[in-house]
Design a protein around this motif. Structure first.
Motif, PDB file in Angstrom:
ATOM      1  N   LEU A  70       0.826  -1.211   0.000  1.00 56.20           N
ATOM      2  CA  LEU A  70       0.000   0.000   0.000  1.00 56.20           C
ATOM      3  C   LEU A  70       0.861   1.262   0.000  1.00 56.20           C
ATOM      4  N   GLY A  71       1.952   1.243   0.764  1.00 58.35           N
ATOM      5  CA  GLY A  71       2.852   2.390   0.787  1.00 58.35           C
ATOM      6  C   GLY A  71       3.495   2.638  -0.562  1.00 58.35           C
ATOM      7  N   ALA A  73       2.205   1.657  -3.482  1.00 57.08           N
ATOM      8  CA  ALA A  73       1.164   2.048  -4.424  1.00 57.08           C
ATOM      9  C   ALA A  73       0.680   3.478  -4.172  1.00 57.08           C
ATOM     10  N   GLY A  74       0.578   3.847  -2.926  1.00 57.44           N
ATOM     11  CA  GLY A  74       0.033   5.161  -2.585  1.00 57.44           C
ATOM     12  C   GLY A  74       1.017   6.307  -2.689  1.00 57.44           C
ATOM     13  N   TRP A  75       2.249   6.077  -2.259  1.00 60.86           N
ATOM     14  CA  TRP A  75       3.230   7.148  -2.225  1.00 60.86           C
ATOM     15  C   TRP A  75       4.424   6.894  -3.145  1.00 60.86           C
ATOM     16  N   GLY A  76       4.407   5.823  -3.868  1.00 64.73           N
ATOM     17  CA  GLY A  76       5.493   5.547  -4.796  1.00 64.73           C
ATOM     18  C   GLY A  76       6.831   5.306  -4.119  1.00 64.73           C
ATOM     19  N   GLY A  77       6.818   4.639  -2.989  1.00 63.24           N
ATOM     20  CA  GLY A  77       8.060   4.325  -2.290  1.00 63.24           C
ATOM     21  C   GLY A  77       8.517   5.405  -1.335  1.00 63.24           C
ATOM     22  N   ASP A  78       7.793   6.514  -1.247  1.00 64.74           N
ATOM     23  CA  ASP A  78       8.174   7.602  -0.351  1.00 64.74           C
ATOM     24  C   ASP A  78       7.078   7.838   0.687  1.00 64.74           C
ATOM     25  N   ALA A  79       6.596   6.745   1.282  1.00 70.89           N
ATOM     26  CA  ALA A  79       5.532   6.831   2.282  1.00 70.89           C
ATOM     27  C   ALA A  79       6.068   7.455   3.562  1.00 70.89           C
ATOM     28  N   PRO A  80       5.211   8.180   4.281  1.00 69.15           N
ATOM     29  CA  PRO A  80       5.654   8.793   5.540  1.00 69.15           C
ATOM     30  C   PRO A  80       5.935   7.748   6.622  1.00 69.15           C
ATOM     31  N   THR A  81       6.723   8.133   7.578  1.00 70.91           N
ATOM     32  CA  THR A  81       7.114   7.234   8.658  1.00 70.91           C
ATOM     33  C   THR A  81       5.910   6.768   9.466  1.00 70.91           C
ATOM     34  N   TRP A  82       4.964   7.670   9.722  1.00 70.89           N
ATOM     35  CA  TRP A  82       3.792   7.303  10.516  1.00 70.89           C
ATOM     36  C   TRP A  82       3.019   6.162   9.864  1.00 70.89           C
ATOM     37  N   PHE A  83       3.028   6.115   8.546  1.00 73.71           N
ATOM     38  CA  PHE A  83       2.311   5.054   7.844  1.00 73.71           C
ATOM     39  C   PHE A  83       2.939   3.696   8.118  1.00 73.71           C
ATOM     40  N   PHE A  84       4.259   3.632   8.075  1.00 74.39           N
ATOM     41  CA  PHE A  84       4.934   2.357   8.313  1.00 74.39           C
ATOM     42  C   PHE A  84       4.896   1.946   9.782  1.00 74.39           C
ATOM     43  N   VAL A  85       5.063   2.879  10.689  1.00 71.37           N
ATOM     44  CA  VAL A  85       4.999   2.542  12.120  1.00 71.37           C
ATOM     45  C   VAL A  85       3.580   2.095  12.489  1.00 71.37           C
ATOM     46  N   GLY A  86       2.584   2.813  12.008  1.00 71.70           N
ATOM     47  CA  GLY A  86       1.199   2.402  12.230  1.00 71.70           C
ATOM     48  C   GLY A  86       0.893   1.072  11.568  1.00 71.70           C
ATOM     49  N   GLY A  87       1.489   0.848  10.404  1.00 74.39           N
ATOM     50  CA  GLY A  87       1.304  -0.419   9.701  1.00 74.39           C
ATOM     51  C   GLY A  87       1.905  -1.588  10.454  1.00 74.39           C
ATOM     52  N   ILE A  88       3.058  -1.356  11.078  1.00 75.17           N
ATOM     53  CA  ILE A  88       3.673  -2.406  11.889  1.00 75.17           C
ATOM     54  C   ILE A  88       2.777  -2.731  13.083  1.00 75.17           C
ATOM     55  N   ALA A  89       2.254  -1.699  13.745  1.00 74.55           N
ATOM     56  CA  ALA A  89       1.377  -1.917  14.907  1.00 74.55           C
ATOM     57  C   ALA A  89       0.092  -2.633  14.494  1.00 74.55           C
ATOM     58  N   LEU A  90      -0.525  -2.207  13.412  1.00 77.48           N
ATOM     59  CA  LEU A  90      -1.749  -2.850  12.951  1.00 77.48           C
ATOM     60  C   LEU A  90      -1.483  -4.281  12.501  1.00 77.48           C
ATOM     61  N   SER A  91      -0.377  -4.502  11.816  1.00 72.67           N
ATOM     62  CA  SER A  91      -0.017  -5.856  11.381  1.00 72.67           C
ATOM     63  C   SER A  91       0.209  -6.774  12.576  1.00 72.67           C
ATOM     64  N   ALA A  92       0.849  -6.247  13.615  1.00 71.45           N
ATOM     65  CA  ALA A  92       1.082  -7.053  14.821  1.00 71.45           C
ATOM     66  C   ALA A  92      -0.245  -7.433  15.476  1.00 71.45           C
ATOM     67  N   LEU A  93      -1.200  -6.519  15.520  1.00 67.17           N
ATOM     68  CA  LEU A  93      -2.503  -6.828  16.122  1.00 67.17           C
ATOM     69  C   LEU A  93      -3.277  -7.859  15.297  1.00 67.17           C
ATOM     70  N   VAL A  94      -3.212  -7.739  13.975  1.00 73.42           N
ATOM     71  CA  VAL A  94      -3.904  -8.702  13.113  1.00 73.42           C
ATOM     72  C   VAL A  94      -3.294 -10.096  13.292  1.00 73.42           C
ATOM     73  N   GLN A  95      -1.981 -10.169  13.304  1.00 73.88           N
ATOM     74  CA  GLN A  95      -1.334 -11.465  13.464  1.00 73.88           C
ATOM     75  C   GLN A  95      -1.501 -12.011  14.869  1.00 73.88           C
ATOM     76  N   SER A  96      -1.573 -11.135  15.851  1.00 75.63           N
ATOM     77  CA  SER A  96      -1.833 -11.582  17.213  1.00 75.63           C
ATOM     78  C   SER A  96      -3.227 -12.184  17.324  1.00 75.63           C
ATOM     79  N   LEU A  97      -4.200 -11.600  16.643  1.00 78.83           N
ATOM     80  CA  LEU A  97      -5.542 -12.157  16.603  1.00 78.83           C
ATOM     81  C   LEU A  97      -5.528 -13.545  15.967  1.00 78.83           C
ATOM     82  N   ALA A  98      -4.793 -13.685  14.870  1.00 83.93           N
ATOM     83  CA  ALA A  98      -4.700 -14.992  14.209  1.00 83.93           C
ATOM     84  C   ALA A  98      -4.022 -16.017  15.114  1.00 83.93           C
ATOM     85  N   LEU A  99      -2.954 -15.613  15.777  1.00 81.81           N
ATOM     86  CA  LEU A  99      -2.273 -16.531  16.703  1.00 81.81           C
ATOM     87  C   LEU A  99      -3.194 -16.932  17.848  1.00 81.81           C
ATOM     88  N   GLY A 100      -3.950 -15.969  18.378  1.00 78.32           N
ATOM     89  CA  GLY A 100      -4.885 -16.263  19.453  1.00 78.32           C
ATOM     90  C   GLY A 100      -5.976 -17.228  19.015  1.00 78.32           C
TER      91      GLY A 100
END
Length: 121
Positions: A70-71, A73-100
C-alpha cells in the motif's frame, strides 16, 4: 444485533488478540523490537542506523507485506514514517488475533479429547 452480543464479540476478539500467552508473547516481541528500533538512532550515528526498523517489519511480515505494498502504491516508495509505524502496529494486532485464534482452536481440541475419555471399569 443487541448490545450484549456486540459487547461479547468485542470481548472475545480482545481476548484472542491480547489475553492469551501466545498473543501476549508475540506482542511483547514486536513491541520490544519497536522500542529498540525507536531508541537505536539515538545511540547509533552510522549510516545504517535506520536499518534497525527491518526487525519489527520482519516480525510482522506476512501482514506487513500488504502495508508495504500500500505504501508503494500510494506514495510511490516515499511513504511517511507514521504510515509504516502504524502499519507495523496494525499488522502485529492482526497477526496476534490470528495466533490467538489458532491457540484457542488447538487448546479447544485438546480439551474436547479429554472430555470424551472415560475410565475403564
Amino acid at each position: 444485533m443487541t448490545k450484549t452480543t456486540r459487547t461479547t464479540r468485542i470481548r472475545t476478539l480482545t481476548r484472542l488478540t491480547v489475553a492469551n500467552r501466545v498473543s501476549a508473547a508475540y506482542l511483547a516481541l514486536v513491541g520490544g523490537a519497536m522500542a529498540v528500533a525507536a531508541a537505536g538512532p539515538l545511540f547509533a550515528t552510522g549510516p545504517d542506523a535506520s536499518l534497525i526498523w527491518v526487525w519489527p517489519a520482519l516480525f510482522t511480515f506476512p501482514a506487513f507485506g500488504f502495508v508495504a505494498w500500500l505504501g508503494e502504491a500510494g506514495w510511490g516508495g516515499d511513504a511517511p514514517t507514521w504510515f509504516f509505524v502504524g502499519g507495523i502496529a496494525l499488522s502485529a494486532l492482526v497477526q496476534s488475533l490470528a495466533l490467538g485464534a489458532v491457540w484457542r482452536t488447538l487448546r479447544g481440541r485438546r480439551g474436547d479429547r479429554t472430555h470424551h475419555l472415560t475410565t475403564a471399569n
